[in-house]
Design a protein around this motif. Structure first.
Motif, mmCIF file in Angstrom:
data_model
loop_
_atom_site.group_PDB
_atom_site.id
_atom_site.type_symbol
_atom_site.label_atom_id
_atom_site.label_comp_id
_atom_site.label_asym_id
_atom_site.label_seq_id
_atom_site.Cartn_x
_atom_site.Cartn_y
_atom_site.Cartn_z
ATOM 1 N N GLY A 237 0.637 -1.080 0.047
ATOM 2 C CA GLY A 237 0.188 0.058 -0.206
ATOM 3 C C GLY A 237 0.735 1.435 -0.053
ATOM 4 O O GLY A 237 1.952 1.171 0.387
ATOM 5 N N GLY A 238 0.114 2.419 -0.179
ATOM 6 C CA GLY A 238 0.739 3.545 -0.380
ATOM 7 C C GLY A 238 1.312 4.196 -1.460
ATOM 8 O O GLY A 238 1.418 5.496 -1.652
ATOM 9 N N THR A 262 4.738 9.862 -6.114
ATOM 10 C CA THR A 262 4.848 11.200 -5.164
ATOM 11 C C THR A 262 4.881 10.593 -3.690
ATOM 12 O O THR A 262 4.754 11.462 -2.752
ATOM 13 N N ALA A 263 4.489 9.336 -3.253
ATOM 14 C CA ALA A 263 4.284 9.134 -2.112
ATOM 15 C C ALA A 263 5.717 9.013 -1.416
ATOM 16 O O ALA A 263 6.461 8.861 -2.115
ATOM 17 N N SER A 264 5.491 9.667 -0.042
ATOM 18 C CA SER A 264 6.987 9.429 0.554
ATOM 19 C C SER A 264 7.492 8.184 1.192
ATOM 20 O O SER A 264 8.508 7.882 1.157
ATOM 21 N N GLU A 265 6.271 7.527 1.557
ATOM 22 C CA GLU A 265 6.551 5.870 1.836
ATOM 23 C C GLU A 265 5.504 5.039 1.343
ATOM 24 O O GLU A 265 4.458 5.365 1.179
ATOM 25 N N ILE A 266 6.040 3.930 0.862
ATOM 26 C CA ILE A 266 5.070 2.750 0.475
ATOM 27 C C ILE A 266 5.617 1.659 1.314
ATOM 28 O O ILE A 266 6.752 1.474 1.902
ATOM 29 N N TYR A 267 4.843 0.604 1.164
ATOM 30 C CA TYR A 267 5.074 -0.602 2.131
ATOM 31 C C TYR A 267 4.939 -1.851 1.068
ATOM 32 O O TYR A 267 4.171 -2.111 0.164
ATOM 33 N N GLN A 286 6.850 -10.420 6.452
ATOM 34 C CA GLN A 286 7.508 -9.136 6.886
ATOM 35 C C GLN A 286 7.110 -7.946 6.264
ATOM 36 O O GLN A 286 7.026 -8.244 5.105
ATOM 37 N N THR A 287 6.973 -6.693 6.918
ATOM 38 C CA THR A 287 6.895 -5.671 6.261
ATOM 39 C C THR A 287 8.034 -4.649 5.937
ATOM 40 O O THR A 287 8.632 -4.713 6.823
ATOM 41 N N VAL A 288 8.296 -4.155 4.781
ATOM 42 C CA VAL A 288 9.201 -3.523 4.629
ATOM 43 C C VAL A 288 8.854 -2.089 4.119
ATOM 44 O O VAL A 288 7.865 -1.818 3.443
ATOM 45 N N ILE A 289 9.329 -0.861 4.747
ATOM 46 C CA ILE A 289 8.829 0.311 4.382
ATOM 47 C C ILE A 289 9.979 0.806 3.372
ATOM 48 O O ILE A 289 11.205 0.616 3.377
ATOM 49 N N VAL A 290 9.656 1.440 2.362
ATOM 50 C CA VAL A 290 10.330 2.069 1.160
ATOM 51 C C VAL A 290 10.017 3.616 1.349
ATOM 52 O O VAL A 290 8.956 3.998 1.070
#
Length: 724
Positions: A237-238, A262-267, A286-290
């Motif tokens: 998402g994101g 343009t998102a600052s973070e995606i998951y 596992q979740t990774v923040i990009v």
């Protein structure tokens, strides 16, 4: 500070030499402390916000860990849509990223509830008593504040029941500083032992990545525990760009960030292909923040350092604040190592100096400067004293000095273009971001100016074939558009419109205005000049007018204005001018063509008329004063002048002779056959073109009109004479 061995003082105290040494040492220590304090003070303001965020994140994680440590199974993670095992599951179910979240922990007859409220960016804590029937009752203490400045609260409890640990991700933001950290919390009693498909499993991978638009990145992860170590990656998402995708390339998993992301973070969500006994739930995920690194703005700050503003000798400091998302280097992790981090804080400076609407040294400059010996360059008007590249902690900047005054005829445009979005920059060009590909155009600009157009302020000509009404900074404005939008196709989409309203002047000298007509396009387009030419034939010759000229740039259609930019003064592209009623006077000669009086304006009045010496004809020639002062161009007057001879009979004037439109300087001599008496000659124009504008067809209709230009009150255009 403590020393293990210290010499005891003898009962005589310190010797003189020891005292001197002690004072010297004290002075050195004091100076050192002062130096450290100065250096620390400079860096404290910059770093204190980030340090406080780190501390608050650690304290909050510790407080939650204290609640979790004695629980092995009674943990629940919820969002407004329901209960989920992880943030990725909640987002996949449609939950809003960064929205309200709740973590409930059961243990020792108590339910601890930790709640994140997105609306006020705070985490609250409350205690409930567990009832035998499984319900809970809040204690009287109610909710208490646990943390503030919170922007992200996410949990992953999938491994808690079988492995005894959970993942907690906290994000904090204060002023311009942000801090995101992931914490692993392990229960005191450890994992619950299971067998077969339910065997403990885990995924090891980077929890945070920093990527850029157009970038493709190899995702690395390892599944440990089950015999099947395959995995599946997906977007959690994101994302705002459909071109941002996770895909499998052979045996590798990769992610591509779309150019318009343009998102600052995606998951990202990575799941083991090995399933639990239900055959559906992954044994590990596992979740990774990009974090997306993108430059979004360049803001110029201008400071006058010496001299007078806009005057020769003035020196300015201009700094460029580059803003965006996730611009600093990620201090840990391979995403900012390969490809290597490229500073997004660099800019390229450009300058356009305009004189009379033409960019000095530009394409049209040679044609504009008709004197072959005169070849100025921008350096004749201003100079760049210093240019500083800048870094992560220092904004790039320049210092400039004006060498000429900035007036209505001169302007200087300074632009700073962020190199990171351009992909390539420098000479020779090198990659200015990780990919070497452009993902946009971002620039800031500052304009030194008094006006963007020059106009003398005197009356406008009527129907002038070649006279230039207004010069405006055509090349410079195109430079502003290019700085704002990049290399676009609408640089020449400049339109010029005009409107007008009539006015009269009463006895008190006050102006009485009529209504404005609608805007209409000028008939001729000439770059940075407005030449109205035949447009002025809409103005009747016996009236005064206030005129407004307007110019702008458009894209797609003339209603989609791209310049002037939002926030500019409303009248930055509007010129107000005047057109006055036409005035024609007389030059009077005798029958031998000798001038009776030089500049014979209103020669003779009704009370004191000019007395003819004999009955021979006199000669009249039309005469105009300064053309701009009266707003009349000779091309529409000299071939159309008419006059009428009138005799006073009783209280009224009776016409005894009238000419047609004639050439101004060769009028038919006045003759009279009406005997003695008081006569006058009045002036006018006959057969003059007049146009009306059809707004529906955007075309003109021309007619022929006559105008009598004399004024009974002022006496303009009237010549009185007496026949003995």
């Amino acid at each position: 500070m403590f020393w293990k061995g210290r010499r005891k003082l003898n009962n005589k105290g310190l010797t003189l030499m020891e005292l001197i040494c002690a004072i010297a040492i004290l002075a050195i220590v004091t100076a050192s402390i002062g130096s450290v304090m100065v250096v620390s003070a400079r860096s404290y303001q910059r770093d204190s916000d980030e340090v406080s965020l780190q501390q608050e994140a650690q304290i909050t994680a510790n407080q939650i860990a204290d609640l979790v440590i004695d629980s092995t199974a009674g943990v629940k993670y919820s969002c407004p849509l329901g209960d989920y095992l992880s943030e990725a599951d909640a987002i996949a179910a449609g939950a809003v990223t960064g929205g309200d979240r709740t973590l409930s922990i059961d243990g020792n007859g108590v339910r601890y509830v930790v709640s994140f409220r997105e609306a006020d960016n705070k985490i609250y804590y409350a205690e409930h008593i567990l009832n035998p029937d499984g319900t809970s009752t809040p204690t009287g203490a109610g909710e208490q504040l646990m943390a503030e400045n919170v922007k992200l609260f996410a949990a992953d409890i999938r491994n808690f029941s079988d492995s005894g640990y959970m993942e907690l991700t906290l994000g904090f933001e204060k002023n311009t500083k942000t801090y995101v950290a992931a914490f692993t919390i392990t229960a005191r009693n450890g994992a619950v032992t299971v067998t077969g498909a339910e065997a403990a499993a885990s995924i090891t991978t980077e929890l945070e990545l920093v990527l850029e638009p157009n970038q493709t990145y190899l995702l690395n992860a390892t599944v440990m525990g089950p015999s099947n170590t395959d995995m599946t990656w997906s977007l959690g998402g994101g994302s705002t760009d459909p071109d941002t995708q996770v895909f499998k390339d052979g045996a590798d998993w990769k992610i591509t960030i779309g150019q318009d992301e343009t998102a600052s973070e995606i998951y990202l969500l990575v799941k083991s292909n090995a399933k639990k006994e239900d055959g559906v739930t992954p044994q590990a995920q596992q979740t990774v923040i990009v974090h997306i690194r993108r430059v979004t703005a360049v803001n110029l700050n201008v400071t006058l350092q010496s001299g007078s503003d806009l005057m020769a000798g003035a020196e300015y400091l201009i700094t460029a604040d580059v803003a965006g998302t996730n611009l600093p280097k990620l201090m840990a992790g391979s995403s900012d190592v390969d490809p290597a981090y490229v500073s997004p804080y660099r800019v390229e400076w450009n300058y356009i100096y305009s004189v009379n609407g033409h960019a000095v040294g530009g394409d049209d400059w040679t044609n504009y400067q008709w004197e072959s010996w005169y070849h100025p360059s921008p350096s004749d008007y201003f100079t760049v004293l210093e240019e500083v590249e800048g870094s992560d902690s220092t904004a790039p900047g320049i210092r400039i000095r004006l060498l000429e005054n900035i007036d209505e005829y001169r302007q200087l445009l300074v632009t700073a273009t962020a190199t990171h979005p351009e992909g390539m920059a420098g000479e020779p060009p090198v990659s200015s971001n990780k990919t070497g590909l452009s993902y946009g155009h971002v620039a800031g600009m500052h304009l030194f100016y008094k006006a963007l157009h020059s106009y003398s302020g005197e009356g406008m000509y009527r129907g002038t074939p070649d006279a230039q009404v207004v010069n405006f900074a055509y090349d410079l404005i195109k430079g502003m558009i290019q700085a704002q939008y990049g290399n676009v196709g609408f640089l020449d989409n400049c339109v010029k419109y005009y409107r007008f309203r009539p006015f009269t002047i009463n006895a008190a000298g006050e102006r009485i205005y009529g209504p404005w007509v609608n805007w209409a396009p000028t008939q001729n387009e000439y770059g940075g000049a407005i030449k109205m030419r035949g447009d002025t034939l809409r103005f009747e010759f016996d009236k005064n007018y206030e005129v407004q000229l307007k110019y702008w740039w458009w894209e797609g259609n003339i209603n989609n204005v791209v310049w002037p930019f939002a926030g500019m003064p409303d009248d930055i592209n509007v010129v107000t001018a005047e057109i006055y009623r036409a005035k024609v006077f007389f030059r009077v000669t005798d029958s031998s063509w000798n001038e009776i009086a030089t500049g014979a304006v209103r020669l003779g009045t009704k009370e004191v008329p000019y007395v003819l010496a004999d009955s021979n004809p006199i000669h009249l020639e039309g005469q105009i004063t300064n053309a701009q002062e009266m707003g009349a161009d000779q091309n529409y007057i000299k071939d159309h002048v008419a006059y009428r001879v009138e005799k006073l009979e009783g209280d009224s004037w009776t016409a005894v002779y009238e000419t047609g439109g004639q050439e101004m300087y060769h009028l038919t001599p006045v003759s009279w056959n009406n005997g003695a008496g008081l006569y006058r000659v009045v002036i006018g124009l006959k057969g003059v073109p007049h146009r009306t504008y059809n707004y529906a067809t955007q075309g003109y209709t021309e007619s022929i009109r006559d105008y009598w230009l004399y004024d009974e009150v002022s006496g303009d255009g009237i010549f009185y004479f007496q026949v003995p």
